[in-house]
Write a protein that holds these residues in place. Structure first.
Motif, short mmCIF file in Angstrom:
data_model
loop_
_atom_site.label_atom_id
_atom_site.label_comp_id
_atom_site.label_asym_id
_atom_site.label_seq_id
_atom_site.Cartn_x
_atom_site.Cartn_y
_atom_site.Cartn_z
N THR A 21 0.83 -1.19 0.00
CA THR A 21 0.00 0.00 0.00
C THR A 21 0.87 1.24 0.00
O THR A 21 1.78 1.39 0.80
CB THR A 21 -0.90 0.01 1.25
OG1 THR A 21 -1.69 -1.16 1.24
CG2 THR A 21 -1.79 1.24 1.25
N SER A 22 0.61 2.16 -0.94
CA SER A 22 1.38 3.39 -1.02
C SER A 22 1.04 4.27 0.16
O SER A 22 -0.10 4.41 0.55
CB SER A 22 1.07 4.11 -2.34
OG SER A 22 1.73 5.35 -2.39
N THR A 23 2.03 4.88 0.76
CA THR A 23 1.82 5.80 1.86
C THR A 23 2.39 7.15 1.50
O THR A 23 3.14 7.30 0.54
CB THR A 23 2.51 5.29 3.14
OG1 THR A 23 3.93 5.30 2.93
CG2 THR A 23 2.05 3.89 3.50
N GLN A 24 2.05 8.16 2.30
CA GLN A 24 2.55 9.50 2.06
C GLN A 24 4.06 9.55 2.06
O GLN A 24 4.67 10.26 1.25
CB GLN A 24 1.99 10.44 3.14
CG GLN A 24 2.30 11.91 2.92
CD GLN A 24 1.79 12.77 4.05
OE1 GLN A 24 1.76 12.35 5.20
NE2 GLN A 24 1.38 13.99 3.73
#
Length: 407
Positions: A21-24
């Protein structure tokens, strides 16, 4: 077959990262740094501050505003009482995933020695690992050129220096014969050639098609990224190739050079540095400082009277050897120095972070990074016990070349 296995590993890593999952933290921020001409350094710092403040994803344990300040570029004027005559200045370029913070101790020393010091923040740095996904070596080169041009217009003798990636960028510019010529080059563990992955950097652009990061590490350091993107590998490969081309295009280079490195460097190929220093950089006033285990003999074939050795085996301080990152850091540095927040258990070798922190003080030793077991528990050495000697040698080199005289 080895290259094929490496490619397969990179692609598996890419596929795995692509599923995460891409995060900030690992995505590019809303703005980016460019390479505009530097007409006013104070205005430049203000623009970088706005960029860092906008893009920074702070790490835990440190105040956000303090992290912004630590990552900013800066200028240190010569100390009060310095002569108003000929002025010397130096532009210092930081390393990959690093920030201008790495030069704070050297900058203060040089300013006290009447040298104006300027740093810059390379595109993609000082904010979040995700900003490295879109960083460009061409922009880095333009940033270095523009800042050096600006410095050379304000001082009488302008030097250029850099650490790691910054050392390669500084070398590329110094030997390019375009723009103002530096009075000398200071290169600390410059990325002229890498250990380990140097033969596989060309694979990074291929893997970059599939995912952004080789590894996503917990970010515990407010002034340096731990995570490494495929694009970072691509861009440093570009810079290394350019620097090597500059170095080997002539049999003899008259550029004054001060070079420093550690024998145990897990990142930089010391043998390559020594060979180029001895065989191509012909100026008799050049100097090289190597931190090594002086109990062991130095190869006769690599002997050079311009090379000075300082011991990196300091058992009284629980130091086995010096790391790549330690060279420019004074023992009293506020983040990396003795007793400072990052000094103990930064990147421990073959032991968990929690396990490292629970070790009695006398059981933890310090070294370069290793992926194999050591006879004792170690974490990365974060400071240089010989920092004063290194800083003095750099100051002596600059002083000698201010007037064009060899030290």
């Amino acid at each position: 077959m080895t290259i094929l296995r490496t490619l397969i590993v990179l692609l598996v890593l890419a596929a795995t990262a692509a599923c995460a999952t891409s995060t900030q933290l690992y995505s590019p921020g809303p703005s980016t740094l460019g390479a505009e001409p530097v007409t006013d350094f104070d205005r430049y710092v203000e623009s970088v501050k706005a960029y860092v403040d906008t893009n920074l994803v702070p790490v835990d344990g440190f105040e956000r505003e303090q992290q912004v300040q630590w990552n900013l570029p800066y200028r240190l004027a010569p100390a009060a009482g310095c002569s108003s005559g000929d002025r010397a200045g130096i532009l210092l370029v930081h390393g990959l995933s690093d920030s201008p913070f790495v030069f704070r101790d050297l900058a203060r020393y040089l300013a006290d020695q009447c040298v104006e010091v300027r740093t810059l923040l390379l595109q993609g740095h000082g904010t979040r690992p995700g900003d490295m996904v879109t960083a460009s070596a061409d922009v880095w080169r333009d940033q270095v050129r523009n800042h050096f041009i600006a410095l050379s217009q304000d001082v009488d003798r302008a030097f250029i220096g850099g650490f790691s990636l910054g050392g390669a960028l500084a070398t590329d510019y110094a030997l390019s014969e375009t723009g103002p010529r530096p009075a000398g080059l200071i290169a600390v563990a410059p990325a002229w050639q890498l250990n380990g992955l140097r033969d596989y950097l060309w694979l990074a652009p291929i893997a970059d098609v599939f995912a952004d990061f080789v590894e996503k590490e917990p970010e515990l350091n407010p002034v340096k990224y731990e995570s490494f993107s495929f694009n970072a590998g691509s861009q440093i490969g570009d810079v290394i190739s350019a620097a090597q081309s500059r170095i080997i295009q002539k049999e003899s280079l008259d550029m004054p050079l001060f070079l420093a490195a550690t024998e145990a460097d897990s990142v930089i190929n010391l043998e390559y540095l020594v060979t180029q220093f001895r065989e191509r950089f012909s100026n008799p006033g050049n100097a090289m400082m190597i931190f090594r285990d002086t109990r062991k003999p130095w190869p006769v074939a690599q002997a050079d009277e311009r090379i000075r050795f300082l011991s990196s085996y300091l058992p009284d301080a629980n130091i086995l050897e010096f790391s790549h990152q330690s060279l420019l850091i004074a023992p009293d540095n506020e983040l990396y120095g003795l007793g400072a927040p990052l000094q103990r258990c930064l990147e421990p070798n073959n032991i968990s972070l929690e396990g490292c922190r629970q070790l009695p003080e006398e059981d933890l030793w310090f070294s370069a990074w290793h992926d194999t077991e050591r006879p004792v528990y170690t974490s990365r050495l974060t400071y240089n016990p010989w920092f004063d000697d290194l800083a003095e040698a750099v100051g002596t080199f600059i002083q000698a070349n201010e007037s064009g005289e060899a030290p």
